[in-house]
Design a protein around this motif. Sequence first.
Motif, PDB file in Angstrom:
ATOM      1  N   LEU A  22       0.843  -1.193   0.000  1.00 19.95           N
ATOM      2  CA  LEU A  22       0.000   0.000   0.000  1.00 19.95           C
ATOM      3  C   LEU A  22       0.875   1.238   0.000  1.00 19.95           C
ATOM      4  CD1 LEU A  22      -2.921   1.195   0.343  1.00 19.95           C
ATOM      5  CD2 LEU A  22      -2.533   1.063   2.816  1.00 19.95           C
ATOM      6  N   THR A  23       0.590   2.182  -0.907  1.00 15.08           N
ATOM      7  CA  THR A  23       1.373   3.416  -0.974  1.00 15.08           C
ATOM      8  C   THR A  23       0.581   4.591  -0.414  1.00 15.08           C
ATOM      9  OG1 THR A  23       0.626   3.973  -3.221  1.00 15.08           O
ATOM     10  CG2 THR A  23       2.579   2.582  -3.026  1.00 15.08           C
ATOM     11  N   ASP A  24       1.256   5.427   0.349  1.00 17.64           N
ATOM     12  CA  ASP A  24       0.757   6.719   0.834  1.00 17.64           C
ATOM     13  C   ASP A  24      -0.744   6.719   1.155  1.00 17.64           C
ATOM     14  OD1 ASP A  24       3.289   7.730   0.630  1.00 17.64           O
ATOM     15  OD2 ASP A  24       2.947   8.843  -1.213  1.00 17.64           O
ATOM     16  N   PRO A  25      -1.168   5.938   2.141  1.00 18.96           N
ATOM     17  CA  PRO A  25      -2.610   5.828   2.398  1.00 18.96           C
ATOM     18  C   PRO A  25      -3.233   7.110   2.948  1.00 18.96           C
ATOM     19  CG  PRO A  25      -1.353   4.646   4.075  1.00 18.96           C
ATOM     20  CD  PRO A  25      -0.372   5.061   3.017  1.00 18.96           C
ATOM     21  N   VAL A  26      -4.233   7.601   2.243  1.00 17.53           N
ATOM     22  CA  VAL A  26      -5.101   8.683   2.715  1.00 17.53           C
ATOM     23  C   VAL A  26      -6.525   8.168   2.528  1.00 17.53           C
ATOM     24  CG1 VAL A  26      -5.813  11.070   2.470  1.00 17.53           C
ATOM     25  CG2 VAL A  26      -3.433  10.446   2.048  1.00 17.53           C
ATOM     26  N   LEU A  27      -7.160   7.794   3.630  1.00 15.24           N
ATOM     27  CA  LEU A  27      -8.400   7.030   3.577  1.00 15.24           C
ATOM     28  C   LEU A  27      -9.538   7.744   4.294  1.00 15.24           C
ATOM     29  CD1 LEU A  27      -6.740   3.575   4.336  1.00 15.24           C
ATOM     30  CD2 LEU A  27      -7.294   4.536   2.099  1.00 15.24           C
ATOM     31  N   VAL A  28      -9.613   9.047   4.087  1.00 15.39           N
ATOM     32  CA  VAL A  28     -10.648   9.861   4.722  1.00 15.39           C
ATOM     33  C   VAL A  28     -11.367  10.684   3.665  1.00 15.39           C
ATOM     34  CG1 VAL A  28      -9.462  10.001   6.947  1.00 15.39           C
ATOM     35  CG2 VAL A  28      -8.969  11.693   5.165  1.00 15.39           C
ATOM     36  N   LYS A  29     -12.511  11.242   4.048  1.00 12.08           N
ATOM     37  CA  LYS A  29     -13.288  12.059   3.123  1.00 12.08           C
ATOM     38  C   LYS A  29     -12.792  13.505   3.068  1.00 12.08           C
ATOM     39  CE  LYS A  29     -17.576   9.399   3.552  1.00 12.08           C
ATOM     40  NZ  LYS A  29     -19.022   9.452   3.939  1.00 12.08           N
ATOM     41  N   ARG A  30     -12.188  13.953   4.166  1.00 13.03           N
ATOM     42  CA  ARG A  30     -11.727  15.351   4.189  1.00 13.03           C
ATOM     43  C   ARG A  30     -10.618  15.500   5.219  1.00 13.03           C
ATOM     44  NH1 ARG A  30     -15.357  20.936   4.907  1.00 13.03           N
ATOM     45  NH2 ARG A  30     -13.566  22.311   5.221  1.00 13.03           N
ATOM     46  N   PHE A  31      -9.627  16.344   4.917  1.00 12.84           N
ATOM     47  CA  PHE A  31      -8.618  16.738   5.891  1.00 12.84           C
ATOM     48  C   PHE A  31      -8.079  18.095   5.470  1.00 12.84           C
ATOM     49  CE2 PHE A  31      -6.278  14.748   2.517  1.00 12.84           C
ATOM     50  CZ  PHE A  31      -5.064  15.402   2.447  1.00 12.84           C
ATOM     51  N   ALA A  32      -7.685  18.866   6.497  1.00 12.92           N
ATOM     52  CA  ALA A  32      -7.215  20.240   6.268  1.00 12.92           C
ATOM     53  C   ALA A  32      -8.215  20.954   5.363  1.00 12.92           C
ATOM     54  CB  ALA A  32      -5.804  20.224   5.678  1.00 12.92           C
ATOM     55  N   HIS A  33      -7.750  21.545   4.265  1.00 14.70           N
ATOM     56  CA  HIS A  33      -8.636  22.294   3.376  1.00 14.70           C
ATOM     57  C   HIS A  33      -9.062  21.465   2.162  1.00 14.70           C
ATOM     58  CE1 HIS A  33      -4.735  22.558   1.521  1.00 14.70           C
ATOM     59  NE2 HIS A  33      -5.242  23.105   0.433  1.00 14.70           N
ATOM     60  N   LEU A  34      -8.815  20.160   2.200  1.00 13.15           N
ATOM     61  CA  LEU A  34      -9.092  19.296   1.051  1.00 13.15           C
ATOM     62  C   LEU A  34     -10.275  18.379   1.324  1.00 13.15           C
ATOM     63  CD1 LEU A  34      -5.440  18.290   0.126  1.00 13.15           C
ATOM     64  CD2 LEU A  34      -6.838  20.092  -0.893  1.00 13.15           C
ATOM     65  N   ARG A  35     -11.116  18.230   0.309  1.00 22.32           N
ATOM     66  CA  ARG A  35     -12.285  17.366   0.408  1.00 22.32           C
ATOM     67  C   ARG A  35     -12.232  16.343  -0.719  1.00 22.32           C
ATOM     68  NH1 ARG A  35     -17.197  20.833  -0.018  1.00 22.32           N
ATOM     69  NH2 ARG A  35     -16.650  20.826  -2.228  1.00 22.32           N
ATOM     70  N   ARG A  36     -12.562  15.104  -0.389  1.00 26.04           N
ATOM     71  CA  ARG A  36     -12.588  14.051  -1.409  1.00 26.04           C
ATOM     72  C   ARG A  36     -13.741  14.326  -2.362  1.00 26.04           C
ATOM     73  NH1 ARG A  36     -10.524   8.672  -1.884  1.00 26.04           N
ATOM     74  NH2 ARG A  36      -9.493   8.907   0.134  1.00 26.04           N
ATOM     75  N   HIS A  37     -13.385  14.629  -3.588  1.00 22.74           N
ATOM     76  CA  HIS A  37     -14.396  14.959  -4.601  1.00 22.74           C
ATOM     77  C   HIS A  37     -15.016  13.701  -5.172  1.00 22.74           C
ATOM     78  CE1 HIS A  37     -16.380  16.990  -7.917  1.00 22.74           C
ATOM     79  NE2 HIS A  37     -15.790  16.148  -8.746  1.00 22.74           N
ATOM     80  N   ALA A  38     -14.196  12.745  -5.502  1.00 21.85           N
ATOM     81  CA  ALA A  38     -14.693  11.487  -6.063  1.00 21.85           C
ATOM     82  C   ALA A  38     -14.912  10.520  -4.911  1.00 21.85           C
ATOM     83  CB  ALA A  38     -13.684  10.920  -7.053  1.00 21.85           C
ATOM     84  N   LEU A  39     -16.154  10.188  -4.654  1.00 18.88           N
ATOM     85  CA  LEU A  39     -16.452   9.267  -3.569  1.00 18.88           C
ATOM     86  C   LEU A  39     -15.976   7.877  -3.959  1.00 18.88           C
ATOM     87  CD1 LEU A  39     -20.025  10.451  -2.523  1.00 18.88           C
ATOM     88  CD2 LEU A  39     -17.832  10.998  -1.465  1.00 18.88           C
ATOM     89  N   SER A  40     -15.025   7.364  -3.222  1.00 20.91           N
ATOM     90  CA  SER A  40     -14.484   6.052  -3.561  1.00 20.91           C
ATOM     91  C   SER A  40     -14.446   5.187  -2.316  1.00 20.91           C
ATOM     92  CB  SER A  40     -13.078   6.182  -4.151  1.00 20.91           C
ATOM     93  OG  SER A  40     -12.228   6.827  -3.245  1.00 20.91           O
ATOM     94  N   PRO A  41     -14.917   3.959  -2.407  1.00 17.84           N
ATOM     95  CA  PRO A  41     -14.870   3.065  -1.251  1.00 17.84           C
ATOM     96  C   PRO A  41     -13.430   2.697  -0.935  1.00 17.84           C
ATOM     97  CG  PRO A  41     -15.484   1.856  -3.230  1.00 17.84           C
ATOM     98  CD  PRO A  41     -15.429   3.295  -3.621  1.00 17.84           C
ATOM     99  N   ILE A  42     -13.079   2.722   0.349  1.00 16.30           N
ATOM    100  CA  ILE A  42     -11.724   2.313   0.694  1.00 16.30           C
ATOM    101  C   ILE A  42     -11.631   0.795   0.745  1.00 16.30           C
ATOM    102  CG2 ILE A  42     -11.234   4.437   1.935  1.00 16.30           C
ATOM    103  CD1 ILE A  42     -11.587   2.867   4.543  1.00 16.30           C
ATOM    104  N   GLY A  43     -12.796   0.121   0.812  1.00 15.14           N
ATOM    105  CA  GLY A  43     -12.815  -1.330   0.697  1.00 15.14           C
ATOM    106  C   GLY A  43     -11.759  -1.987   1.555  1.00 15.14           C
TER     107      GLY A  43
END
Length: 251
Positions: A22-43
């Motif tokens: 696994l590379t550079d895992p970021v598995l949240v919907k939002r952090f700091a000033h960034l929001r996950r635009h494409a809803l993707s299941p972390i499965g």
Amino acid sequence: MFAVTWWGHSTVTVEVAGVRVLTDPVLVKRFAHLRRHALSPIGSATDADLVLVSHLHLDHFHVPSLRLLSPGTPVVVPAGSRSLLARTALDVHEASPGDVLRLAGLEVDVIAADHPATRHRWSKRESPPLGFRVRGGPRSFWYPGDTGPATDVSGVGSVDLALVPVGGWGPTLGDDHVDPRQAADMVERVGARWALPVHWGTFWPVGLGWLAPGVRHHLFETPGERFVDAMEDGRAEALLAPHGRRIMLED
């Protein structure tokens, strides 16, 4: 078995020689000033046998996501950053460019990246930004982390799979990132059978209403497609798939 799943941004699972990397895992919907635009299941993204963290920036070294991993999971981080994971039960291995690690039955060559070394713009914490070449059995893959177009890739050697950044999350990329065409050039210089574009189209800054639709389209929605176009005449097969879709790689 050789397979790859892009979970979004630079978070990828590569299955090689029976090991889930696994590379550079970021598995949240939002952090700091960034929001996950494409809803993707972390499965099953947290189901990892080895984790590679390329550099200190929050969208790559994301401590809350790393805490979701099973206790004892081996995690490779840049030298001098172990303390960020001091309150976890992870098996942390610090690395510097030039190191060769043998973890989870794989060989990991640690490569220098051309990118800021600090945690954020005002931070005094520094660690060397990294890329990785991973070998397991007859298969190999290369993940350069975030890096600029002047990066020396002559020592990487030919690989089966390249995970190459093609964008970002801001209006400008700067000299320490590559755009889709520059990424395609890097893949050609390395030599790869397959190439997957990462670091694009997942996290958008909150409040993008001031950007014209065409600008948003260019910056966030199309870098992957433009990478595929740039690879049309190349030797590598460019891969483009939705977040969370597992791609089997076969000759």
